[in-house]
Design an enzyme around this catalytic site. Structure first.
Site, PDB file in Angstrom:
ATOM      1  N   HIS A  97     -69.701 -49.246  77.269  1.00  0.00           N
ATOM      2  CA  HIS A  97     -68.516 -48.793  76.519  1.00  0.00           C
ATOM      3  C   HIS A  97     -68.906 -47.702  75.515  1.00  0.00           C
ATOM      4  O   HIS A  97     -68.286 -46.622  75.489  1.00  0.00           O
ATOM      5  CB  HIS A  97     -67.891 -49.986  75.789  1.00  0.00           C
ATOM      6  CG  HIS A  97     -66.661 -49.660  75.013  1.00  0.00           C
ATOM      7  ND1 HIS A  97     -65.398 -50.039  75.429  1.00  0.00           N
ATOM      8  CD2 HIS A  97     -66.482 -48.997  73.839  1.00  0.00           C
ATOM      9  CE1 HIS A  97     -64.505 -49.618  74.548  1.00  0.00           C
ATOM     10  NE2 HIS A  97     -65.140 -48.980  73.565  1.00  0.00           N
ATOM     11  N   GLU A  98     -69.929 -47.966  74.708  1.00  0.00           N
ATOM     12  CA  GLU A  98     -70.326 -46.997  73.685  1.00  0.00           C
ATOM     13  C   GLU A  98     -70.927 -45.739  74.307  1.00  0.00           C
ATOM     14  O   GLU A  98     -70.739 -44.636  73.787  1.00  0.00           O
ATOM     15  CB  GLU A  98     -71.315 -47.636  72.705  1.00  0.00           C
ATOM     16  CG  GLU A  98     -70.750 -48.795  71.898  1.00  0.00           C
ATOM     17  CD  GLU A  98     -69.491 -48.427  71.123  1.00  0.00           C
ATOM     18  OE1 GLU A  98     -69.323 -47.250  70.755  1.00  0.00           O
ATOM     19  OE2 GLU A  98     -68.661 -49.336  70.893  1.00  0.00           O
ATOM     20  N   HIS A 101     -68.209 -43.278  75.191  1.00  0.00           N
ATOM     21  CA  HIS A 101     -67.818 -42.457  74.034  1.00  0.00           C
ATOM     22  C   HIS A 101     -68.852 -41.361  73.782  1.00  0.00           C
ATOM     23  O   HIS A 101     -68.507 -40.197  73.552  1.00  0.00           O
ATOM     24  CB  HIS A 101     -67.720 -43.324  72.771  1.00  0.00           C
ATOM     25  CG  HIS A 101     -66.593 -44.298  72.759  1.00  0.00           C
ATOM     26  ND1 HIS A 101     -65.279 -43.940  73.000  1.00  0.00           N
ATOM     27  CD2 HIS A 101     -66.573 -45.636  72.503  1.00  0.00           C
ATOM     28  CE1 HIS A 101     -64.504 -45.008  72.892  1.00  0.00           C
ATOM     29  NE2 HIS A 101     -65.267 -46.046  72.599  1.00  0.00           N
ATOM     30  N   ASP A 174     -59.241 -48.149  70.203  1.00  0.00           N
ATOM     31  CA  ASP A 174     -59.360 -46.806  70.774  1.00  0.00           C
ATOM     32  C   ASP A 174     -58.021 -46.333  71.336  1.00  0.00           C
ATOM     33  O   ASP A 174     -57.619 -45.177  71.137  1.00  0.00           O
ATOM     34  CB  ASP A 174     -60.405 -46.798  71.890  1.00  0.00           C
ATOM     35  CG  ASP A 174     -61.805 -47.149  71.401  1.00  0.00           C
ATOM     36  OD1 ASP A 174     -62.105 -46.854  70.236  1.00  0.00           O
ATOM     37  OD2 ASP A 174     -62.579 -47.709  72.191  1.00  0.00           O
TER      38      ASP A 174
END
Length: 286
Positions: A97-98, A101, A174
Protein backbone atom coordinates in the site's frame (compact mmCIF):
# COMPACT_ATOMS: atom_id res chain seq x y z
CA UNK A 1 -4.46 39.80 -9.20
CA UNK A 2 -4.30 39.72 -5.42
CA UNK A 3 -1.67 37.33 -4.09
CA UNK A 4 -2.09 35.39 -0.91
CA UNK A 5 0.68 35.94 1.63
CA UNK A 6 0.58 33.74 4.73
CA UNK A 7 2.45 36.42 6.72
CA UNK A 8 4.77 33.91 8.37
CA UNK A 9 7.95 34.52 6.32
CA UNK A 10 9.64 36.66 8.99
CA UNK A 11 8.68 34.22 11.76
CA UNK A 12 10.09 31.29 9.76
CA UNK A 13 13.36 33.16 9.21
CA UNK A 14 13.62 34.02 12.92
CA UNK A 15 13.18 30.41 13.96
CA UNK A 16 15.57 29.13 11.30
CA UNK A 17 18.21 31.58 12.60
CA UNK A 18 17.54 30.22 16.09
CA UNK A 19 18.19 26.71 14.78
CA UNK A 20 21.61 27.78 13.51
CA UNK A 21 22.46 29.10 16.96
CA UNK A 22 21.71 25.82 18.73
CA UNK A 23 23.63 23.59 16.32
CA UNK A 24 27.05 22.60 17.62
CA UNK A 25 29.85 22.96 15.09
CA UNK A 26 29.71 20.18 12.52
CA UNK A 27 26.16 19.15 13.45
CA UNK A 28 24.44 20.96 10.62
CA UNK A 29 20.72 20.80 9.90
CA UNK A 30 20.29 21.11 6.15
CA UNK A 31 16.80 19.77 5.54
CA UNK A 32 14.71 22.02 7.77
CA UNK A 33 13.69 24.49 5.04
CA UNK A 34 12.50 21.67 2.77
CA UNK A 35 10.89 19.35 5.28
CA UNK A 36 9.01 22.24 6.85
CA UNK A 37 7.64 23.74 3.63
CA UNK A 38 4.18 25.09 4.37
CA UNK A 39 4.79 25.26 8.13
CA UNK A 40 3.81 28.42 10.00
CA UNK A 41 6.05 29.94 12.65
CA UNK A 42 4.05 28.14 15.34
CA UNK A 43 4.42 24.82 13.47
CA UNK A 44 8.19 25.28 13.27
CA UNK A 45 8.38 26.14 16.94
CA UNK A 46 6.46 22.97 17.81
CA UNK A 47 8.71 20.92 15.51
CA UNK A 48 11.89 22.23 17.09
CA UNK A 49 10.50 21.82 20.60
CA UNK A 50 9.87 18.12 19.88
CA UNK A 51 13.38 17.81 18.41
CA UNK A 52 14.85 19.48 21.50
CA UNK A 53 13.04 16.99 23.74
CA UNK A 54 14.53 14.11 21.76
CA UNK A 55 18.01 15.66 22.08
CA UNK A 56 17.55 16.14 25.83
CA UNK A 57 16.62 12.47 26.22
CA UNK A 58 20.03 11.65 24.73
CA UNK A 59 21.72 14.14 27.11
CA UNK A 60 22.75 16.35 24.19
CA UNK A 61 22.83 20.14 24.24
CA UNK A 62 22.35 20.36 20.47
CA UNK A 63 19.86 19.08 17.88
CA UNK A 64 20.81 16.61 15.13
CA UNK A 65 19.16 16.09 11.76
CA UNK A 66 17.88 12.76 13.09
CA UNK A 67 16.03 14.64 15.85
CA UNK A 68 14.37 16.89 13.28
CA UNK A 69 13.36 13.90 11.14
CA UNK A 70 11.85 12.02 14.09
CA UNK A 71 10.08 15.14 15.37
CA UNK A 72 8.72 15.82 11.89
CA UNK A 73 7.03 12.41 11.85
CA UNK A 74 5.55 12.92 15.33
CA UNK A 75 4.23 16.42 14.58
CA UNK A 76 2.94 15.65 11.10
CA UNK A 77 1.69 12.08 11.42
CA UNK A 78 1.78 11.00 15.04
CA UNK A 79 4.17 9.10 17.25
CA UNK A 80 5.20 5.71 15.95
CA UNK A 81 3.90 2.73 17.92
CA UNK A 82 6.74 0.27 17.51
CA UNK A 83 5.39 -1.93 20.30
CA UNK A 84 2.14 -2.67 18.48
CA UNK A 85 2.00 -6.28 17.28
CA UNK A 86 1.27 -6.54 13.55
CA UNK A 87 0.69 -9.81 11.69
CA UNK A 88 2.88 -10.71 8.70
CA UNK A 89 -0.15 -10.47 6.42
CA UNK A 90 -0.91 -6.93 7.59
CA UNK A 91 2.73 -5.95 7.20
CA UNK A 92 2.72 -7.20 3.62
CA UNK A 93 -0.49 -5.35 2.75
CA UNK A 94 0.79 -2.14 4.34
CA UNK A 95 4.15 -2.45 2.57
CA UNK A 96 2.52 -2.71 -0.86
CA UNK A 97 0.00 0.00 0.00
CA UNK A 98 2.68 2.52 1.02
CA UNK A 99 4.89 1.61 -1.92
CA UNK A 100 1.99 2.40 -4.24
CA UNK A 101 1.92 5.93 -2.83
CA UNK A 102 5.71 6.24 -2.96
CA UNK A 103 6.06 5.25 -6.63
CA UNK A 104 3.63 7.99 -7.62
CA UNK A 105 5.38 10.56 -5.43
CA UNK A 106 8.61 9.64 -7.22
CA UNK A 107 7.26 9.65 -10.76
CA UNK A 108 4.91 12.64 -10.78
CA UNK A 109 6.66 16.00 -11.32
CA UNK A 110 4.55 18.28 -9.10
CA UNK A 111 4.54 16.20 -5.90
CA UNK A 112 7.23 14.56 -3.79
CA UNK A 113 10.01 13.53 -3.74
CA UNK A 114 9.75 10.79 -1.12
CA UNK A 115 11.38 11.49 2.25
CA UNK A 116 10.38 8.43 4.31
CA UNK A 117 8.31 5.27 3.83
CA UNK A 118 7.28 3.31 6.92
CA UNK A 119 5.07 0.39 7.85
CA UNK A 120 5.26 1.23 11.56
CA UNK A 121 1.79 2.14 12.91
CA UNK A 122 1.32 5.69 14.17
CA UNK A 123 -0.61 7.34 16.96
CA UNK A 124 -3.16 8.66 14.48
CA UNK A 125 -4.36 5.17 13.60
CA UNK A 126 -2.44 4.72 10.34
CA UNK A 127 -0.86 1.34 9.63
CA UNK A 128 2.06 3.11 7.96
CA UNK A 129 2.91 6.29 6.13
CA UNK A 130 4.68 7.73 3.09
CA UNK A 131 6.08 11.19 3.72
CA UNK A 132 7.10 13.47 0.85
CA UNK A 133 9.74 16.17 1.07
CA UNK A 134 8.36 19.40 -0.44
CA UNK A 135 11.15 21.31 -2.16
CA UNK A 136 9.79 24.80 -1.47
CA UNK A 137 6.98 26.85 0.01
CA UNK A 138 4.23 27.62 -2.49
CA UNK A 139 1.44 30.16 -2.14
CA UNK A 140 -0.67 28.67 -4.93
CA UNK A 141 -1.95 25.23 -5.82
CA UNK A 142 -2.24 24.35 -9.50
CA UNK A 143 -4.72 22.13 -11.28
CA UNK A 144 -1.96 19.75 -12.36
CA UNK A 145 -0.64 19.44 -8.80
CA UNK A 146 -4.14 18.80 -7.43
CA UNK A 147 -4.69 16.05 -10.00
CA UNK A 148 -1.34 14.49 -9.11
CA UNK A 149 -2.22 14.66 -5.40
CA UNK A 150 -5.40 12.72 -6.17
CA UNK A 151 -3.34 10.15 -8.08
CA UNK A 152 -0.95 9.74 -5.15
CA UNK A 153 -3.90 9.32 -2.76
CA UNK A 154 -5.23 6.45 -4.88
CA UNK A 155 -1.85 4.70 -5.15
CA UNK A 156 -2.25 2.56 -2.04
CA UNK A 157 -5.63 1.16 -3.05
CA UNK A 158 -4.35 0.50 -6.58
CA UNK A 159 -1.33 -1.44 -5.27
CA UNK A 160 -3.63 -3.59 -3.10
CA UNK A 161 -5.80 -4.42 -6.12
CA UNK A 162 -2.82 -5.28 -8.34
CA UNK A 163 -1.07 -7.54 -5.83
CA UNK A 164 -3.87 -9.10 -3.81
CA UNK A 165 -6.88 -8.87 -6.13
CA UNK A 166 -8.75 -7.50 -3.14
CA UNK A 167 -8.98 -4.23 -1.21
CA UNK A 168 -8.95 -3.23 2.46
CA UNK A 169 -10.44 -0.44 4.52
CA UNK A 170 -6.95 1.07 4.84
CA UNK A 171 -7.55 3.45 1.94
CA UNK A 172 -10.64 5.10 3.45
CA UNK A 173 -8.81 8.32 4.39
CA UNK A 174 -7.04 8.37 1.02
CA UNK A 175 -10.38 8.12 -0.80
CA UNK A 176 -11.86 10.83 1.39
CA UNK A 177 -8.95 13.15 0.60
CA UNK A 178 -9.08 12.44 -3.14
CA UNK A 179 -12.85 13.03 -3.23
CA UNK A 180 -12.54 16.30 -1.30
CA UNK A 181 -9.87 17.63 -3.68
CA UNK A 182 -11.85 16.66 -6.77
CA UNK A 183 -15.04 18.26 -5.41
CA UNK A 184 -13.17 21.45 -4.50
CA UNK A 185 -11.76 21.62 -8.02
CA UNK A 186 -15.27 21.48 -9.44
CA UNK A 187 -17.23 23.59 -6.96
CA UNK A 188 -14.72 26.14 -5.63
CA UNK A 189 -11.88 26.65 -8.08
CA UNK A 190 -13.61 26.63 -11.48
CA UNK A 191 -11.44 23.78 -12.77
CA UNK A 192 -14.23 21.95 -14.58
CA UNK A 193 -14.80 22.90 -18.22
CA UNK A 194 -18.31 21.48 -18.06
CA UNK A 195 -19.40 23.56 -15.05
CA UNK A 196 -17.24 26.59 -15.73
CA UNK A 197 -15.70 29.23 -13.46
CA UNK A 198 -18.53 29.34 -10.95
CA UNK A 199 -18.31 28.89 -7.20
CA UNK A 200 -21.11 26.52 -6.27
CA UNK A 201 -20.36 26.68 -2.55
CA UNK A 202 -20.76 23.76 -0.20
CA UNK A 203 -22.64 22.68 2.86
CA UNK A 204 -19.45 23.33 4.85
CA UNK A 205 -20.08 27.08 4.50
CA UNK A 206 -23.42 26.89 6.30
CA UNK A 207 -22.88 27.86 9.91
CA UNK A 208 -26.33 28.91 11.03
CA UNK A 209 -28.24 26.64 13.40
CA UNK A 210 -30.52 24.31 11.51
CA UNK A 211 -29.26 25.14 8.02
CA UNK A 212 -26.92 22.16 7.91
CA UNK A 213 -29.88 19.88 8.61
CA UNK A 214 -31.74 21.17 5.57
CA UNK A 215 -28.63 20.95 3.32
CA UNK A 216 -29.64 24.09 1.45
CA UNK A 217 -27.71 24.95 -1.70
CA UNK A 218 -27.74 27.59 -4.36
CA UNK A 219 -28.18 25.21 -7.32
CA UNK A 220 -30.68 22.64 -8.51
CA UNK A 221 -30.68 18.87 -8.85
CA UNK A 222 -29.36 18.92 -12.43
CA UNK A 223 -26.29 20.93 -11.43
CA UNK A 224 -25.82 18.72 -8.35
CA UNK A 225 -25.86 15.68 -10.64
CA UNK A 226 -23.36 17.34 -12.99
CA UNK A 227 -21.06 18.08 -10.04
CA UNK A 228 -21.15 14.45 -8.91
CA UNK A 229 -20.45 13.30 -12.48
CA UNK A 230 -17.47 15.63 -12.80
CA UNK A 231 -16.05 14.52 -9.46
CA UNK A 232 -16.34 10.89 -10.52
CA UNK A 233 -14.77 11.64 -13.91
CA UNK A 234 -11.75 13.29 -12.25
CA UNK A 235 -11.32 10.41 -9.80
CA UNK A 236 -11.69 7.76 -12.54
CA UNK A 237 -9.20 9.48 -14.86
CA UNK A 238 -6.67 9.91 -12.06
CA UNK A 239 -7.14 6.29 -11.04
CA UNK A 240 -6.48 5.05 -14.59
CA UNK A 241 -3.31 7.17 -14.98
CA UNK A 242 -2.02 6.20 -11.54
CA UNK A 243 -2.61 2.50 -12.18
CA UNK A 244 -0.71 2.66 -15.47
CA UNK A 245 2.31 4.24 -13.75
CA UNK A 246 2.34 1.65 -10.96
CA UNK A 247 2.03 -1.22 -13.44
CA UNK A 248 4.98 0.19 -15.38
CA UNK A 249 7.02 0.02 -12.15
CA UNK A 250 5.72 -3.28 -10.79
CA UNK A 251 9.29 -4.48 -10.22
CA UNK A 252 9.87 -1.50 -7.89
CA UNK A 253 6.56 -2.28 -6.19
CA UNK A 254 7.83 -5.76 -5.26
CA UNK A 255 11.38 -4.69 -4.36
CA UNK A 256 10.36 -1.77 -2.17
CA UNK A 257 7.69 -3.80 -0.39
CA UNK A 258 10.20 -6.56 0.39
CA UNK A 259 12.64 -3.96 1.72
CA UNK A 260 9.94 -2.44 3.93
CA UNK A 261 8.96 -5.83 5.34
CA UNK A 262 12.63 -6.40 6.19
CA UNK A 263 13.47 -2.94 7.61
CA UNK A 264 10.04 -1.44 8.43
CA UNK A 265 11.25 2.03 7.40
CA UNK A 266 13.40 3.36 4.54
CA UNK A 267 14.54 6.83 3.55
CA UNK A 268 14.86 8.74 0.31
CA UNK A 269 18.32 7.44 -0.62
CA UNK A 270 17.36 3.76 -0.29
CA UNK A 271 14.14 4.30 -2.22
CA UNK A 272 15.84 6.21 -5.04
CA UNK A 273 18.46 3.46 -5.40
CA UNK A 274 15.69 1.01 -6.32
CA UNK A 275 14.91 3.15 -9.35
CA UNK A 276 18.58 3.71 -10.21
CA UNK A 277 19.21 -0.04 -10.18
CA UNK A 278 16.17 -0.67 -12.38
CA UNK A 279 17.31 1.98 -14.89
CA UNK A 280 20.83 0.54 -15.06
CA UNK A 281 19.48 -2.97 -15.61
CA UNK A 282 17.17 -1.72 -18.36
CA UNK A 283 20.03 0.14 -20.10
CA UNK A 284 22.24 -2.97 -19.97
CA UNK A 285 19.66 -5.11 -21.75
CA UNK A 286 19.14 -2.64 -24.60
Amino acid sequence: MERYDDGFAEERQRIERLVEEIIAGEHKIDKLPNSSAGFTGADLENLLNEAAILAAKQSRRYILQADIDQAFVKVGIGAEKKSKVISEKEKKITAYHETGHAILFHELPDVGPVHTISIIPTGMGAAGYTMPLPEKDEMFNTKSKMLETIMVSLGGRIAEEIIFGDVTTGASQDIKQASAIARAMVTQYGMSEKLGMINYGSDDDEVFIGRDLAHTRSYGERVASDIDSEVKRIIDECYAKAKQIILEHEDILHKCSALLIEKEKIGQAEFDRLFTGAEEKSAATE
